[in-house]
Scaffold this motif. Structure first.
Motif, PDB file in Angstrom:
ATOM      1  N   LYS A   1       0.925  -1.253   0.036  1.00 36.25           N
ATOM      2  CA  LYS A   1      -0.012   0.151   0.114  1.00 36.25           C
ATOM      3  C   LYS A   1       0.756   1.203  -0.025  1.00 36.25           C
ATOM      4  O   LYS A   1       1.944   1.249   0.242  1.00 36.25           O
ATOM      5  CB  LYS A   1      -0.883  -0.062   1.260  1.00 36.25           C
ATOM      6  CG  LYS A   1      -1.993  -1.197   1.244  1.00 36.25           C
ATOM      7  CD  LYS A   1      -3.149  -1.008   0.229  1.00 36.25           C
ATOM      8  CE  LYS A   1      -4.032  -2.167   0.274  1.00 36.25           C
ATOM      9  NZ  LYS A   1      -5.104  -1.974  -0.594  1.00 36.25           N
ATOM     10  N   ALA A   2       0.321   2.616  -0.086  1.00 33.81           N
ATOM     11  CA  ALA A   2       0.911   3.862  -0.287  1.00 33.81           C
ATOM     12  C   ALA A   2       1.129   4.493   1.086  1.00 33.81           C
ATOM     13  O   ALA A   2       2.239   5.040   1.031  1.00 33.81           O
ATOM     14  CB  ALA A   2      -0.096   4.679  -1.169  1.00 33.81           C
ATOM     15  N   ILE A   3       0.633   4.121   2.008  1.00 32.67           N
ATOM     16  CA  ILE A   3       0.800   4.678   3.718  1.00 32.67           C
ATOM     17  C   ILE A   3       0.586   3.287   4.566  1.00 32.67           C
ATOM     18  O   ILE A   3       0.369   2.404   4.124  1.00 32.67           O
ATOM     19  CB  ILE A   3      -0.143   5.640   3.791  1.00 32.67           C
ATOM     20  CG1 ILE A   3      -1.732   4.922   3.855  1.00 32.67           C
ATOM     21  CG2 ILE A   3      -0.098   6.729   2.951  1.00 32.67           C
ATOM     22  CD1 ILE A   3      -2.755   6.034   4.566  1.00 32.67           C
ATOM     23  N   CYS A   4       1.057   3.567   5.690  1.00 30.35           N
ATOM     24  CA  CYS A   4       1.022   2.727   6.808  1.00 30.35           C
ATOM     25  C   CYS A   4       0.089   3.392   7.942  1.00 30.35           C
ATOM     26  O   CYS A   4      -0.260   4.472   8.077  1.00 30.35           O
ATOM     27  CB  CYS A   4       2.101   2.481   7.521  1.00 30.35           C
ATOM     28  SG  CYS A   4       3.486   1.746   6.696  1.00 30.35           S
TER      29      CYS A   4
ATOM     30  N   VAL B   1       3.347   8.493   6.531  1.00 29.93           N
ATOM     31  CA  VAL B   1       3.426   9.047   4.900  1.00 29.93           C
ATOM     32  C   VAL B   1       4.884   9.045   4.654  1.00 29.93           C
ATOM     33  O   VAL B   1       5.523   9.889   5.600  1.00 29.93           O
ATOM     34  CB  VAL B   1       2.573  10.169   4.841  1.00 29.93           C
ATOM     35  CG1 VAL B   1       2.885  10.837   3.593  1.00 29.93           C
ATOM     36  CG2 VAL B   1       1.181   9.889   5.050  1.00 29.93           C
ATOM     37  N   THR B   2       5.151   8.537   3.614  1.00 32.77           N
ATOM     38  CA  THR B   2       6.505   8.821   3.145  1.00 32.77           C
ATOM     39  C   THR B   2       6.507   9.021   1.668  1.00 32.77           C
ATOM     40  O   THR B   2       5.741   8.051   0.942  1.00 32.77           O
ATOM     41  CB  THR B   2       7.534   7.677   3.313  1.00 32.77           C
ATOM     42  OG1 THR B   2       7.638   7.511   4.796  1.00 32.77           O
ATOM     43  CG2 THR B   2       8.962   8.274   3.008  1.00 32.77           C
ATOM     44  N   ILE B   3       6.863  10.159   1.119  1.00 35.22           N
ATOM     45  CA  ILE B   3       6.599  10.511  -0.300  1.00 35.22           C
ATOM     46  C   ILE B   3       7.981  10.754  -0.743  1.00 35.22           C
ATOM     47  O   ILE B   3       8.959  11.107  -0.137  1.00 35.22           O
ATOM     48  CB  ILE B   3       5.687  11.629  -0.525  1.00 35.22           C
ATOM     49  CG1 ILE B   3       6.550  13.113  -0.193  1.00 35.22           C
ATOM     50  CG2 ILE B   3       4.372  11.581   0.023  1.00 35.22           C
ATOM     51  CD1 ILE B   3       7.185  13.788  -1.078  1.00 35.22           C
TER      52      ILE B   3
ATOM     53  N   HIS C   1      13.321  12.041  -0.236  1.00 31.46           N
ATOM     54  CA  HIS C   1      12.020  11.294   0.563  1.00 31.46           C
ATOM     55  C   HIS C   1      11.639  12.070   1.905  1.00 31.46           C
ATOM     56  O   HIS C   1      12.546  12.965   2.667  1.00 31.46           O
ATOM     57  CB  HIS C   1      12.558   9.999   1.237  1.00 31.46           C
ATOM     58  CG  HIS C   1      12.808   9.044   0.410  1.00 31.46           C
ATOM     59  ND1 HIS C   1      13.762   8.890  -0.369  1.00 31.46           N
ATOM     60  CD2 HIS C   1      12.310   7.747   0.218  1.00 31.46           C
ATOM     61  CE1 HIS C   1      13.977   7.720  -1.252  1.00 31.46           C
ATOM     62  NE2 HIS C   1      12.791   7.230  -0.880  1.00 31.46           N
ATOM     63  N   GLY C   2      10.393  12.519   2.033  1.00 25.38           N
ATOM     64  CA  GLY C   2       9.795  13.045   3.031  1.00 25.38           C
ATOM     65  C   GLY C   2       9.023  12.171   3.977  1.00 25.38           C
ATOM     66  O   GLY C   2       8.133  11.388   3.369  1.00 25.38           O
ATOM     67  N   ASP C   3       9.242  12.139   5.135  1.00 20.72           N
ATOM     68  CA  ASP C   3       8.755  11.186   6.219  1.00 20.72           C
ATOM     69  C   ASP C   3       8.054  11.659   7.505  1.00 20.72           C
ATOM     70  O   ASP C   3       8.834  12.293   8.081  1.00 20.72           O
ATOM     71  CB  ASP C   3       9.888  10.012   6.349  1.00 20.72           C
ATOM     72  CG  ASP C   3       9.192   8.708   7.161  1.00 20.72           C
ATOM     73  OD1 ASP C   3       8.062   8.541   7.373  1.00 20.72           O
ATOM     74  OD2 ASP C   3      10.114   7.926   7.545  1.00 20.72           O
ATOM     75  N   THR C   4       6.900  11.375   7.836  1.00 21.76           N
ATOM     76  CA  THR C   4       6.357  11.986   8.727  1.00 21.76           C
ATOM     77  C   THR C   4       5.049  11.269   9.084  1.00 21.76           C
ATOM     78  O   THR C   4       4.428  10.577   8.271  1.00 21.76           O
ATOM     79  CB  THR C   4       6.082  13.379   8.603  1.00 21.76           C
ATOM     80  OG1 THR C   4       5.275  14.046   9.849  1.00 21.76           O
ATOM     81  CG2 THR C   4       4.943  13.817   7.322  1.00 21.76           C
ATOM     82  N   SER C   5       4.789  11.022  10.590  1.00 27.76           N
ATOM     83  CA  SER C   5       3.391  10.562  11.035  1.00 27.76           C
ATOM     84  C   SER C   5       2.774  11.132  11.884  1.00 27.76           C
ATOM     85  O   SER C   5       3.444  12.099  12.864  1.00 27.76           O
ATOM     86  CB  SER C   5       3.654   9.047  11.383  1.00 27.76           C
ATOM     87  OG  SER C   5       4.153   8.783  12.639  1.00 27.76           O
TER      88      SER C   5
ATOM     89  N   LYS D   1      17.971  10.770  -0.444  1.00 29.33           N
ATOM     90  CA  LYS D   1      17.658  10.084  -1.297  1.00 29.33           C
ATOM     91  C   LYS D   1      17.138   8.561  -1.157  1.00 29.33           C
ATOM     92  O   LYS D   1      17.055   8.031  -2.122  1.00 29.33           O
ATOM     93  CB  LYS D   1      18.776  10.307  -2.630  1.00 29.33           C
ATOM     94  CG  LYS D   1      18.792  11.457  -3.284  1.00 29.33           C
ATOM     95  CD  LYS D   1      19.899  11.677  -4.153  1.00 29.33           C
ATOM     96  CE  LYS D   1      19.787  13.301  -4.751  1.00 29.33           C
ATOM     97  NZ  LYS D   1      20.950  13.617  -5.377  1.00 29.33           N
ATOM     98  N   VAL D   2      17.759   8.146  -0.216  1.00 27.15           N
ATOM     99  CA  VAL D   2      17.447   6.669   0.433  1.00 27.15           C
ATOM    100  C   VAL D   2      16.232   6.777   1.410  1.00 27.15           C
ATOM    101  O   VAL D   2      16.407   7.693   2.327  1.00 27.15           O
ATOM    102  CB  VAL D   2      18.635   6.028   0.599  1.00 27.15           C
ATOM    103  CG1 VAL D   2      18.534   4.766   1.307  1.00 27.15           C
ATOM    104  CG2 VAL D   2      19.784   6.039  -0.220  1.00 27.15           C
ATOM    105  N   PHE D   3      15.485   6.179   1.303  1.00 27.47           N
ATOM    106  CA  PHE D   3      14.311   5.948   2.433  1.00 27.47           C
ATOM    107  C   PHE D   3      14.940   5.632   3.858  1.00 27.47           C
ATOM    108  O   PHE D   3      14.557   6.465   4.708  1.00 27.47           O
ATOM    109  CB  PHE D   3      13.445   4.749   2.161  1.00 27.47           C
ATOM    110  CG  PHE D   3      11.959   4.672   2.651  1.00 27.47           C
ATOM    111  CD1 PHE D   3      11.738   5.364   3.897  1.00 27.47           C
ATOM    112  CD2 PHE D   3      11.143   3.952   2.150  1.00 27.47           C
ATOM    113  CE1 PHE D   3      10.542   5.557   4.556  1.00 27.47           C
ATOM    114  CE2 PHE D   3       9.646   4.076   2.667  1.00 27.47           C
ATOM    115  CZ  PHE D   3       9.717   4.762   3.896  1.00 27.47           C
ATOM    116  N   HIS D   4      15.769   4.667   3.988  1.00 29.38           N
ATOM    117  CA  HIS D   4      16.191   4.227   5.176  1.00 29.38           C
ATOM    118  C   HIS D   4      17.893   4.184   5.066  1.00 29.38           C
ATOM    119  O   HIS D   4      18.322   3.296   4.437  1.00 29.38           O
ATOM    120  CB  HIS D   4      15.956   2.940   5.873  1.00 29.38           C
ATOM    121  CG  HIS D   4      14.292   2.946   5.910  1.00 29.38           C
ATOM    122  ND1 HIS D   4      13.471   2.559   5.296  1.00 29.38           N
ATOM    123  CD2 HIS D   4      13.668   3.516   7.057  1.00 29.38           C
ATOM    124  CE1 HIS D   4      12.167   2.638   5.765  1.00 29.38           C
ATOM    125  NE2 HIS D   4      12.321   3.367   7.034  1.00 29.38           N
TER     126      HIS D   4
END
Length: 274
Positions: free
Chosen positions: A73-76, A103-105, A111-115, A180-183
Motif C-alpha cells: 500500500k501507499a501509507i501505513c 506517510v513517506t513520499i 524522501h519526506g517522512d512523517t506520521s 535520496k534513500v528511504f532508510h
C-alpha cells in the motif's frame, strides 16, 4: 562517523520540499479520518492525492527490504494496539479508535517522512494521555538536536519522559537517516544514555519517531510479515518528524499549515534562542 551522509545545500532544499509535501498529505487526509471509514479508503485517498495533486510517489508502495515481501500500500495505518507498519485494508474504524498514519513520499528523488496520531470520535482518557506523552517524547528528542550533541541524548530524554509516565519504549524499531534513500544511517534509538553513540553534525537529516506503548514494550509480528502489535495488546502511539541538524540546532522539515503546534516548552525554547 560511519556512513552518515552530510547533505549539501541542494539536498537540503530538496528535503524541505519533500518534507512539506509529506506533511501536506496528512493535512489533506485529516477531515476523512472518522468512524465508519476503512483504513483502505484512507490509503486510496492519500495515494490519489500524492499522485494526482502533488506529483509525488508513495515510498512504501512495493518497498521491499531484504527478508520482507513487498509492502502492498501507499501509507501505513496503525490502529490501536498496532505499533507500526499496519497495512490498510477493509477494517472499518469506529468511535474511540486511535490511528497512526505514516506517510513517506518521494519528490524529485528526495524522501519526506512523517506520521501523526488521529482520534476517531471521542478517545479514552488513556488514549489521549498516551498520545500526548508520545508527542512530547518526540519533541523532547528533537529539542536535543544540535551539532556536538549525541544520538544517545535524543534516546535518553525520550525514554525518561515515557517511563516517568508509566509507559514503555519499543526497542526493535527506531528513527533513521533519510535523503535520496528511504532508510540510511544513522539509526536513531528512542532509548539510551546521554553522550553515547554518534555525534551530530550540521547537514545530517534523520527522523525522530518514538513508538510508545501504554503497557509493556514487547512486540509481536502478524502473519502478513509487516504489521507489528504490542504483545500484551495494550495501546501504542507514535509521532514522526524528519529533522535537519543546522549550524545552531535543528530545523523540522516535515512542516505544513495543518500540523499540530509544537508543545509550549519547544516554543519557549525557540523564543529564548531567538
Amino acid at each position: 562517523m560511519g556512513n552518515i551522509t552530510i547533505k549539501t545545500a541542494e539536498d537540503i532544499e530538496g528535503m524541505r520540499v519533500a518534507g512539506r509535501l509529506a506533511a501536506e498529505v496528512l493535512d489533506y487526509i485529516t477531515p476523512f479520518v472518522k468512524p465508519g471509514v476503512t483504513t483502505g479508503e484512507i490509503d486510496r485517498l492519500c495515494h490519489e492525492y500524492m499522485t494526482n495533486v502533488q506529483g509525488s510517489i508513495p515510498a512504501p508502495l512495493n518497498y521491499c527490504p531484504p527478508g520482507y515481501t513487498p509492502y502492498p500500500k501507499a501509507i501505513c495505518t496503525s490502529l490501536n494496539d498496532v505499533i507500526c507498519h499496519g497495512i490498510p485494508g477493509d477494517k472499518v474504524m469506529k468511535n474511540g479508535d486511535v490511528l497512526n498514519i505514516d506517510v513517506t513520499i518521494i519528490k524529485d528523488g528526495y524522501h519526506g517522512d512523517t506520521s501523526r496520531m488521529f482520534f476517531l470520535g471521542e478517545p479514552s482518557i488513556l488514549a489521549r494521555r498516551l498520545t500526548e506523552i508520545t508527542y512530547e517524547c518526540m519533541w523532547l528528542g528533537i529539542s536535543k538536536i544540535k551539532p556536538g550533541a549525541h544520538l544517545g541524548d535524543i534516546g535518553h530524554v525520550i525514554q525518561q519522559h515515557a517511563e516517568k509516565a508509566g509507559y514503555s519504549v519499543v526497542r526493535e524499531f527506531c528513527g533513521h537517516g533519510i535523503g535520496k534513500v528511504f532508510h540510511e544511517e544513522p539509526q536513531v534509538l528512542h532509548y539510551g544514555r546521554p553522550g553515547t553513540l554518534e555525534k551530530l553534525e550540521a547537514g545530517m537529516i534523520f527522523t525522530v519517531e518514538p513508538m510508545i506503548n501504554a503497557g509493556r514494550r514487547e512486540i509481536r509480528e502478524m502473519g502478513d510479515g509487516w504489521t507489528i502489535k504490542t504483545k500484551d495488546r495494550s495501546l501504542s502511539a507514535q509521532w514522526e518528524h524528519t529533522v535537519l541538524v543546522t549550524e545552531t540546532g535543528f530545523e523540522v522539515l516535515t512542516v505544513s499549515p495543518g500540523m499540530p503546534a509544537p508543545p509550549a516548552f519547544i516554543q519557549n525554547q525557540a523564543t529564548a534562542a531567538a
